[in-house]
Design a protein around this motif. Sequence first.
Motif, mmCIF file in Angstrom:
data_model
loop_
_atom_site.group_PDB
_atom_site.id
_atom_site.type_symbol
_atom_site.label_atom_id
_atom_site.label_comp_id
_atom_site.label_asym_id
_atom_site.label_seq_id
_atom_site.Cartn_x
_atom_site.Cartn_y
_atom_site.Cartn_z
ATOM 1 N N GLY A 1 88.451 27.158 -38.811
ATOM 2 C CA GLY A 1 88.901 25.800 -39.119
ATOM 3 C C GLY A 1 87.910 24.755 -38.647
ATOM 4 N N GLU A 2 88.442 23.715 -38.013
ATOM 5 C CA GLU A 2 87.576 22.636 -37.527
ATOM 6 C C GLU A 2 87.212 22.815 -36.056
ATOM 7 O OE1 GLU A 2 90.521 18.997 -36.745
ATOM 8 O OE2 GLU A 2 90.681 19.734 -38.800
ATOM 9 N N ARG A 3 87.405 24.013 -35.532
ATOM 10 C CA ARG A 3 86.955 24.307 -34.166
ATOM 11 C C ARG A 3 85.439 24.541 -34.187
ATOM 12 N NH1 ARG A 3 90.772 27.272 -35.806
ATOM 13 N NH2 ARG A 3 92.882 27.167 -35.033
ATOM 14 N N ASP A 4 84.784 24.314 -33.108
ATOM 15 C CA ASP A 4 83.334 24.568 -32.996
ATOM 16 C C ASP A 4 82.535 23.803 -34.046
ATOM 17 O OD1 ASP A 4 83.756 26.378 -30.863
ATOM 18 O OD2 ASP A 4 84.188 27.975 -32.288
ATOM 19 N N LEU A 5 82.751 22.510 -34.095
ATOM 20 C CA LEU A 5 82.015 21.674 -35.045
ATOM 21 C C LEU A 5 80.525 21.723 -34.737
ATOM 22 C CD1 LEU A 5 84.366 18.558 -35.013
ATOM 23 C CD2 LEU A 5 84.211 20.296 -36.811
ATOM 24 N N ARG A 6 79.727 21.850 -35.766
ATOM 25 C CA ARG A 6 78.273 21.806 -35.573
ATOM 26 C C ARG A 6 77.845 20.384 -35.230
ATOM 27 N NH1 ARG A 6 73.749 24.648 -39.364
ATOM 28 N NH2 ARG A 6 72.108 24.474 -37.826
ATOM 29 N N VAL A 7 78.460 19.414 -35.903
ATOM 30 C CA VAL A 7 78.236 18.002 -35.610
ATOM 31 C C VAL A 7 79.577 17.429 -35.172
ATOM 32 C CG1 VAL A 7 77.566 15.763 -36.557
ATOM 33 C CG2 VAL A 7 76.402 17.840 -37.337
ATOM 34 N N PRO A 8 79.748 17.129 -33.881
ATOM 35 C CA PRO A 8 81.034 16.612 -33.414
ATOM 36 C C PRO A 8 81.395 15.290 -34.108
ATOM 37 C CG PRO A 8 79.673 17.295 -31.558
ATOM 38 C CD PRO A 8 78.796 17.328 -32.780
ATOM 39 N N THR A 9 82.626 15.222 -34.623
ATOM 40 C CA THR A 9 83.122 14.017 -35.279
ATOM 41 C C THR A 9 84.591 13.829 -34.902
ATOM 42 O OG1 THR A 9 83.982 15.096 -37.269
ATOM 43 C CG2 THR A 9 81.650 14.449 -37.299
ATOM 44 N N PRO A 10 85.090 12.611 -35.047
ATOM 45 C CA PRO A 10 86.529 12.420 -34.874
ATOM 46 C C PRO A 10 87.283 13.042 -36.055
ATOM 47 C CG PRO A 10 85.379 10.294 -35.088
ATOM 48 C CD PRO A 10 84.365 11.378 -35.258
ATOM 49 N N ASP A 11 88.605 13.057 -35.952
ATOM 50 C CA ASP A 11 89.432 13.611 -37.012
ATOM 51 C C ASP A 11 89.269 12.793 -38.293
ATOM 52 O OD1 ASP A 11 91.220 15.606 -37.800
ATOM 53 O OD2 ASP A 11 92.916 14.237 -37.639
ATOM 54 N N GLY A 12 89.337 13.476 -39.439
ATOM 55 C CA GLY A 12 89.304 12.811 -40.729
ATOM 56 C C GLY A 12 87.932 12.404 -41.222
ATOM 57 N N VAL A 13 86.867 13.008 -40.690
ATOM 58 C CA VAL A 13 85.496 12.621 -41.061
ATOM 59 C C VAL A 13 84.860 13.699 -41.938
ATOM 60 C CG1 VAL A 13 83.172 12.138 -40.174
ATOM 61 C CG2 VAL A 13 85.181 11.233 -38.986
ATOM 62 N N ARG A 14 84.260 13.254 -43.046
ATOM 63 C CA ARG A 14 83.496 14.161 -43.905
ATOM 64 C C ARG A 14 82.142 14.422 -43.236
ATOM 65 N NH1 ARG A 14 86.294 10.850 -47.618
ATOM 66 N NH2 ARG A 14 87.147 12.059 -49.365
ATOM 67 N N GLU A 15 81.814 15.685 -43.029
ATOM 68 C CA GLU A 15 80.517 16.032 -42.434
ATOM 69 C C GLU A 15 80.027 17.326 -43.065
ATOM 70 O OE1 GLU A 15 77.186 16.395 -41.199
ATOM 71 O OE2 GLU A 15 78.125 14.589 -40.367
ATOM 72 N N PRO A 16 79.041 17.235 -43.975
ATOM 73 C CA PRO A 16 78.554 18.432 -44.675
ATOM 74 C C PRO A 16 78.073 19.549 -43.747
ATOM 75 C CG PRO A 16 77.693 16.441 -45.703
ATOM 76 C CD PRO A 16 78.395 16.015 -44.434
ATOM 77 N N ALA A 17 77.506 19.203 -42.599
ATOM 78 C CA ALA A 17 76.988 20.234 -41.696
ATOM 79 C C ALA A 17 78.096 21.089 -41.091
ATOM 80 C CB ALA A 17 76.158 19.602 -40.582
ATOM 81 N N ASN A 18 79.331 20.592 -41.101
ATOM 82 C CA ASN A 18 80.444 21.355 -40.545
ATOM 83 C C ASN A 18 81.124 22.253 -41.574
ATOM 84 O OD1 ASN A 18 80.118 20.307 -37.964
ATOM 85 N ND2 ASN A 18 81.400 18.535 -38.405
ATOM 86 N N ARG A 19 80.850 22.048 -42.858
ATOM 87 C CA ARG A 19 81.451 22.854 -43.927
ATOM 88 C C ARG A 19 80.549 24.070 -44.160
ATOM 89 N NH1 ARG A 19 81.919 17.478 -46.341
ATOM 90 N NH2 ARG A 19 80.197 17.989 -47.745
ATOM 91 N N ARG A 20 80.811 25.137 -43.409
ATOM 92 C CA ARG A 20 79.847 26.233 -43.379
ATOM 93 C C ARG A 20 80.506 27.565 -43.075
ATOM 94 N NH1 ARG A 20 80.631 24.295 -38.378
ATOM 95 N NH2 ARG A 20 80.022 25.515 -36.561
ATOM 96 N N VAL A 21 79.749 28.625 -43.304
ATOM 97 C CA VAL A 21 80.044 29.933 -42.724
ATOM 98 C C VAL A 21 78.777 30.362 -41.991
ATOM 99 C CG1 VAL A 21 81.727 30.679 -44.449
ATOM 100 C CG2 VAL A 21 79.334 31.348 -44.688
ATOM 101 N N VAL A 22 78.985 31.081 -40.902
ATOM 102 C CA VAL A 22 77.870 31.687 -40.170
ATOM 103 C C VAL A 22 78.002 33.186 -40.350
ATOM 104 C CG1 VAL A 22 76.780 32.011 -37.927
ATOM 105 C CG2 VAL A 22 77.803 29.793 -38.521
ATOM 106 N N VAL A 23 76.964 33.798 -40.891
ATOM 107 C CA VAL A 23 76.944 35.249 -41.096
ATOM 108 C C VAL A 23 76.073 35.856 -40.001
ATOM 109 C CG1 VAL A 23 76.431 37.119 -42.700
ATOM 110 C CG2 VAL A 23 77.186 34.888 -43.581
ATOM 111 N N THR A 24 76.657 36.761 -39.239
ATOM 112 C CA THR A 24 75.931 37.441 -38.167
ATOM 113 C C THR A 24 75.825 38.911 -38.529
ATOM 114 O OG1 THR A 24 76.850 35.900 -36.550
ATOM 115 C CG2 THR A 24 75.884 37.939 -35.683
ATOM 116 N N ILE A 25 74.609 39.422 -38.518
ATOM 117 C CA ILE A 25 74.349 40.828 -38.828
ATOM 118 C C ILE A 25 73.844 41.495 -37.553
ATOM 119 C CG2 ILE A 25 73.064 42.463 -40.243
ATOM 120 C CD1 ILE A 25 72.713 40.169 -42.273
ATOM 121 N N ARG A 26 74.557 42.530 -37.139
ATOM 122 C CA ARG A 26 74.164 43.295 -35.944
ATOM 123 C C ARG A 26 73.873 44.724 -36.363
ATOM 124 N NH1 ARG A 26 78.190 40.025 -33.608
ATOM 125 N NH2 ARG A 26 77.359 38.869 -31.862
#
Length: 196
Positions: A171-196
């Motif tokens: 969800g909106e936990r661990d924001l890449r760019v911290p913002t208040p509630d209700g803010v559009r931020e493209p950098a936070n709309r993401r998936v992180v793929v980790t390959i081990r």
Amino acid sequence: MSPRLFAPLAASALLAGCATPSLTLLPSEEGKQGAVAVLEENGRPVETVVNELNSRTNLSGRPRTRSIDPSKLTARQLALLQTLPPPPVRLTLYFLEGTTSLTPESTPGLKFLTQEVSERPGAEVQVTGYTDTLGSADDNDRLSQERAEEVLAILAAQGISAEMLSAVGRGERDLRVPTPDGVREPANRRVVVTIR
């Protein structure tokens, strides 16, 4: 202590190359530093913390730590280090607002991920989805999970075994760019793929 530190530490007895009990502290797979607490030796309290990276600590008697010079490792020690798994690879993919559609700039990353997985026998792939703070927390939890599952489905369609894949939404936990509630931020709309 970093939980991933256990894998490098498992090699510590062999790296030491001697009968004296010792501990070799290597960086975690992310290259970060952890620490190991030595609480007792032969039933006697010791209470020593080992936190110097690339070090060997003699655990016989009073613990003594000394640095390891990587250039002075023996051939056997170097061979052991080569058997450790490669460090994880992480790639961030971004999404169009309110959707599970990747941005055009993120699409080429899928080919890279497929190639990376093919070069790692037995790889594990964790896909973690995120959102910005626009919308309710419940909606963002749902959307982040859907984004993670969308990437997982794309990777599976490219031939990656579903057994290797897992997806979770944050969800909106661990924001890449911290913002208040209700803010559009493209950098936070993401998936992180980790390959081990």
